[in-house]
Design an enzyme around this catalytic site. Structure first.
Site, PDB file in Angstrom:
ATOM      1  N   THR A   1     -11.455 -21.077 -20.879  1.00 45.90           N
ATOM      2  CA  THR A   1     -10.544 -21.734 -19.945  1.00 45.90           C
ATOM      3  C   THR A   1      -9.966 -20.752 -18.929  1.00 45.90           C
ATOM      4  O   THR A   1      -9.740 -19.579 -19.243  1.00 45.90           O
ATOM      5  CB  THR A   1      -9.384 -22.407 -20.721  1.00 45.90           C
ATOM      6  OG1 THR A   1      -8.439 -22.922 -19.792  1.00 45.90           O
ATOM      7  CG2 THR A   1      -8.662 -21.435 -21.635  1.00 45.90           C
TER       8      THR A   1
ATOM      9  N   SER B   1      -0.012 -22.176 -23.843  1.00 44.19           N
ATOM     10  CA  SER B   1       0.140 -23.144 -24.944  1.00 44.19           C
ATOM     11  C   SER B   1      -0.608 -22.576 -26.141  1.00 44.19           C
ATOM     12  O   SER B   1      -1.387 -21.627 -26.004  1.00 44.19           O
ATOM     13  CB  SER B   1      -0.474 -24.496 -24.564  1.00 44.19           C
ATOM     14  OG  SER B   1      -1.893 -24.400 -24.538  1.00 44.19           O
TER      15      SER B   1
ATOM     16  N   TYR C   1      -3.008 -24.025 -27.672  1.00 45.53           N
ATOM     17  CA  TYR C   1      -4.436 -24.215 -27.385  1.00 45.53           C
ATOM     18  C   TYR C   1      -4.980 -23.056 -26.550  1.00 45.53           C
ATOM     19  O   TYR C   1      -6.005 -22.453 -26.875  1.00 45.53           O
ATOM     20  CB  TYR C   1      -4.679 -25.551 -26.657  1.00 45.53           C
ATOM     21  CG  TYR C   1      -5.900 -25.489 -25.779  1.00 45.53           C
ATOM     22  CD1 TYR C   1      -7.169 -25.468 -26.337  1.00 45.53           C
ATOM     23  CD2 TYR C   1      -5.783 -25.367 -24.387  1.00 45.53           C
ATOM     24  CE1 TYR C   1      -8.298 -25.335 -25.536  1.00 45.53           C
ATOM     25  CE2 TYR C   1      -6.903 -25.241 -23.589  1.00 45.53           C
ATOM     26  CZ  TYR C   1      -8.154 -25.228 -24.166  1.00 45.53           C
ATOM     27  OH  TYR C   1      -9.259 -25.074 -23.377  1.00 45.53           O
ATOM     28  N   HIS C   2      -4.277 -22.748 -25.438  1.00 44.01           N
ATOM     29  CA  HIS C   2      -4.762 -21.668 -24.575  1.00 44.01           C
ATOM     30  C   HIS C   2      -4.765 -20.339 -25.328  1.00 44.01           C
ATOM     31  O   HIS C   2      -5.621 -19.483 -25.093  1.00 44.01           O
ATOM     32  CB  HIS C   2      -3.894 -21.568 -23.308  1.00 44.01           C
ATOM     33  CG  HIS C   2      -4.119 -22.689 -22.329  1.00 44.01           C
ATOM     34  ND1 HIS C   2      -3.294 -23.792 -22.239  1.00 44.01           N
ATOM     35  CD2 HIS C   2      -5.080 -22.886 -21.391  1.00 44.01           C
ATOM     36  CE1 HIS C   2      -3.737 -24.605 -21.286  1.00 44.01           C
ATOM     37  NE2 HIS C   2      -4.822 -24.087 -20.757  1.00 44.01           N
TER      38      HIS C   2
ATOM     39  N   LYS D   1      -7.916 -19.676 -27.153  1.00 44.70           N
ATOM     40  CA  LYS D   1      -9.022 -19.242 -26.283  1.00 44.70           C
ATOM     41  C   LYS D   1      -8.889 -17.752 -25.955  1.00 44.70           C
ATOM     42  O   LYS D   1      -9.888 -17.070 -25.700  1.00 44.70           O
ATOM     43  CB  LYS D   1      -9.037 -20.068 -24.996  1.00 44.70           C
ATOM     44  CG  LYS D   1      -9.340 -21.540 -25.218  1.00 44.70           C
ATOM     45  CD  LYS D   1     -10.816 -21.792 -25.464  1.00 44.70           C
ATOM     46  CE  LYS D   1     -11.113 -23.261 -25.629  1.00 44.70           C
ATOM     47  NZ  LYS D   1     -12.531 -23.573 -25.725  1.00 44.70           N
TER      48      LYS D   1
HETATM   49  N1  USQ Z   1       0.601 -32.458 -15.159  1.00 46.89           N
HETATM   50  C1  USQ Z   1       1.397 -33.317 -14.408  1.00 46.89           C
HETATM   51  N2  USQ Z   1       1.389 -34.633 -14.721  1.00 46.89           N
HETATM   52  C2  USQ Z   1       0.617 -35.158 -15.712  1.00 46.89           C
HETATM   53  C3  USQ Z   1      -0.221 -34.291 -16.461  1.00 46.89           C
HETATM   54  C4  USQ Z   1      -0.202 -32.935 -16.152  1.00 46.89           C
HETATM   55  O1  USQ Z   1       2.108 -32.898 -13.492  1.00 46.89           O
HETATM   56  O2  USQ Z   1       0.662 -36.374 -15.929  1.00 46.89           O
HETATM   57  C5  USQ Z   1       0.595 -31.012 -14.830  1.00 46.89           C
HETATM   58  C6  USQ Z   1       0.893 -30.122 -16.033  1.00 46.89           C
HETATM   59  O3  USQ Z   1       2.298 -29.934 -16.203  1.00 46.89           O
HETATM   60  C7  USQ Z   1       0.162 -28.846 -15.640  1.00 46.89           C
HETATM   61  C8  USQ Z   1      -1.032 -29.346 -14.837  1.00 46.89           C
HETATM   62  O4  USQ Z   1      -0.721 -30.682 -14.452  1.00 46.89           O
HETATM   63  O5  USQ Z   1       0.940 -28.065 -14.808  1.00 46.89           O
HETATM   64  C9  USQ Z   1      -2.345 -29.338 -15.574  1.00 46.89           C
HETATM   65  O6  USQ Z   1      -2.260 -30.079 -16.768  1.00 46.89           O
HETATM   66  P1  USQ Z   1      -3.570 -30.693 -17.458  1.00 46.89           P
HETATM   67  O7  USQ Z   1      -3.145 -31.521 -18.617  1.00 46.89           O
HETATM   68  O8  USQ Z   1      -4.423 -31.340 -16.434  1.00 46.89           O
HETATM   69  O9  USQ Z   1      -4.381 -29.373 -17.910  1.00 46.89           O
HETATM   70  P2  USQ Z   1      -4.195 -28.340 -19.118  1.00 46.89           P
HETATM   71  O10 USQ Z   1      -3.164 -28.774 -20.082  1.00 46.89           O
HETATM   72  O11 USQ Z   1      -4.044 -26.988 -18.512  1.00 46.89           O
HETATM   73  O12 USQ Z   1      -5.581 -28.379 -19.899  1.00 46.89           O
HETATM   74  C10 USQ Z   1      -6.810 -28.826 -19.338  1.00 46.89           C
HETATM   75  C11 USQ Z   1      -7.800 -29.064 -20.468  1.00 46.89           C
HETATM   76  C12 USQ Z   1      -8.114 -27.751 -21.156  1.00 46.89           C
HETATM   77  C13 USQ Z   1      -8.610 -26.751 -20.130  1.00 46.89           C
HETATM   78  C14 USQ Z   1      -7.610 -26.581 -19.022  1.00 46.89           C
HETATM   79  C15 USQ Z   1      -8.140 -25.732 -17.892  1.00 46.89           C
HETATM   80  O13 USQ Z   1      -7.277 -30.005 -21.407  1.00 46.89           O
HETATM   81  O14 USQ Z   1      -9.077 -27.960 -22.163  1.00 46.89           O
HETATM   82  O15 USQ Z   1      -8.839 -25.514 -20.760  1.00 46.89           O
HETATM   83  O16 USQ Z   1      -7.322 -27.870 -18.441  1.00 46.89           O
HETATM   84  S1  USQ Z   1      -6.888 -24.813 -17.110  1.00 46.89           S
HETATM   85  O17 USQ Z   1      -5.766 -25.698 -16.796  1.00 46.89           O
HETATM   86  O18 USQ Z   1      -7.478 -24.264 -15.904  1.00 46.89           O
HETATM   87  O19 USQ Z   1      -6.441 -23.801 -18.034  1.00 46.89           O
END
Ligand code: USQ
Length: 406
Positions: A145, A187, A189-190, A193
């Site tokens: 990730t 998190s 989860y992260h 990784k």
């Molecule tokens: N967010 C909102 N509103 C929502 C959902 C999320 O504003 O309804 C915000 C979160 O607070 C965060 C961002 O959007 O700042 C991203 O959240 P996300 O749920 O889209 O992504 P994340 O939790 O980081 O995890 C997802 C995948 C994970 C992958 C990661 C890539 O579930 O498996 O590793 O994206 S990355 O984000 O580049 O680390």
């Protein structure tokens, strides 16, 4: 090639299995079907109607004449079974998706934290351990990730895995080295990784394993060329507060007339990639394995960056949806910049699908088509990163208790 796809029943594992099977590879899916169990635990289901893995592979065979083999194995728990399977089948390559991948799910409770750490770290370590024990020189491609780098504004581009540093020695010289970019997980989860990264580094150095780690951004979209071929080959699509990722959540929210749930100011900048590009990248990585004894190959698997509030505005403009700013249940930087290097995949020929070109069809073809399957009560994101934040969570973004933060 004979390829084992660990976690091949999941959101990226399934379209990857189809893509690689279509390209002529012999595909074996190893999966414990945990995502289906977690759906049951959470009382949610994929937006898109998903058949059993056996039915999916049957349809693929009927459509294409190709077989995808399924083996029910839990990598984290069934070490001996995994080793036996690898010894018998000796795959040329392994794609490893077999981890719990949702940050909010990993932060739900102490039980979910334990589960995520035990599952993810053991799955990865069991796999590496077995490869060494069996003297199996399979190329391991892992879905990592972008989140391992963290989301603080640095003002410099994030390199592909390794950071050149100068270290001052005791005798006054400066020695140049390339180190793993400092891990900064947001998190549990992260964090798993980040732990994976260290396991990979050790096994590549100590045992010469050939490993590629793909630091992927947030995946959006649903269909790939192969999942479109038959209604029953359709990919899963998560919209709920735990597994739904931001852009796919906004798409379904727009389709059902639910306010777009921006956390905080929406100043979080993240990296994105379309599911079709994701499976192409995996194929490119498989075609370009590192040499035995080389360090872990790392790619940044993303194609564009966006700020959350800009995405919400873009979708609101296309659909007429309302945007709300909610108290952020996550402990994360409220605003950050993000510049990412991703030349390695572009140099290998990746031609990215852009958000601008693909978004509208995603709303119409998927979100609106299956909107009737949505349970609105599962849309709010209620998993909080700390006990203090739990007290501020908005359980009802479309109701009277709607609280805006500015
Ligand atoms: N967010 C909102 N509103 C929502 C959902 C999320 O504003 O309804 C915000 C979160 O607070 C965060 C961002 O959007 O700042 C991203 O959240 P996300 O749920 O889209 O992504 P994340 O939790 O980081 O995890 C997802 C995948 C994970 C992958 C990661 C890539 O579930 O498996 O590793 O994206 S990355 O984000 O580049 O680390």
């Amino acid at each position: 090639m004979k390829i084992a796809v660990m976690g091949g029943d999941g959101f990226i594992g399934w379209p990857t299995s189809l893509h690689l099977s279509d390209a002529g590879h012999e595909i074996h899916i190893l999966d414990n079907l945990s995502r289906r169990w977690i759906d049951t635990e959470l009382g949610v289901q994929s937006l898109t109607p998903m058949d059993s893995i056996q039915e999916r592979t049957r349809i693929w065979h009927a459509e294409t004449g190709r077989r995808i083999h399924f083996h029910l194995i839990d990598l984290a728990k069934d070490y001996e079974l995994l080793k036996k399977w690898l010894a018998e089948h000796r795959p040329d390559a392994i794609v490893h998706f077999a981890e719990q991948r949702a940050a909010p799910y990993s932060m739900k409770s102490d039980r979910h934290k334990n589960y995520t750490v035990n599952n993810n770290v053991n799955a990865t370590h069991n796999l590496l351990n077995a490869l060494v024990e069996l003297n199996l020189d399979a190329h391991l491609v892992h879905l990592g990730t972008m989140g391992v780098y963290g989301y603080s504004t640095v003002g410099a581009a994030i390199p592909e895995g390794y950071l050149p540093v100068g270290i001052d020695t005791a005798d006054g010289r400066t020695v140049s080295q390339e180190i793993l970019y400092p891990a900064n997980p947001g998190s549990i989860y992260h964090m798993t990784k980040c732990l994976d990264q260290l396991l990979f580094q050790f096994y590549a150095k100590n045992d010469g394993l050939r490993i590629t780690d793909l630091h992927q951004g947030i995946v959006w979209g649903t269909h790939t060329e192969q999942t479109r071929r038959h209604e029953q080959l359709i990919n899963r699509f998560d919209y709920d507060g735990d597994y739904g990722t931001v852009l796919n959540r906004f798409l379904i929210q727009a389709a059902i007339g639910y306010p777009l749930t921006v956390h905080g100011t929406g100043g979080q900048t993240r990296a994105f990639i379309h599911i079709q590009d994701s499976v192409r990248c995996i194929e490119l990585a498989l075609k370009n394995p590192p040499a035995r004894g080389a360090r872990v190959e790392i790619y940044n698997q993303m194609t564009e960056t966006h700020r959350v509030r800009d995405l919400a505005e873009m979708i609101a403009k296309m659909s007429g949806a309302e945007v709300v700013r909610l108290p952020n249940p996550r402990k994360e930087a409220p605003e950050n910049d993000l510049i990412v290097k991703n030349e390695k995949f572009l140099d290998l020929g990746l031609a990215p699908i852009t958000l601008e070109a693909g978004l509208l069809s995603e709303i119409v073809d998927v979100a609106r088509k299956y909107a009737y399957r949505v349970d609105r009560s599962r849309v709010p994101a209620i998993s909080a990163w700390t006990k203090d934040l739990a007290a501020t969570v908005n359980h009802d973004p479309e109701g009277k208790r709607l609280k805006s933060v500015s």
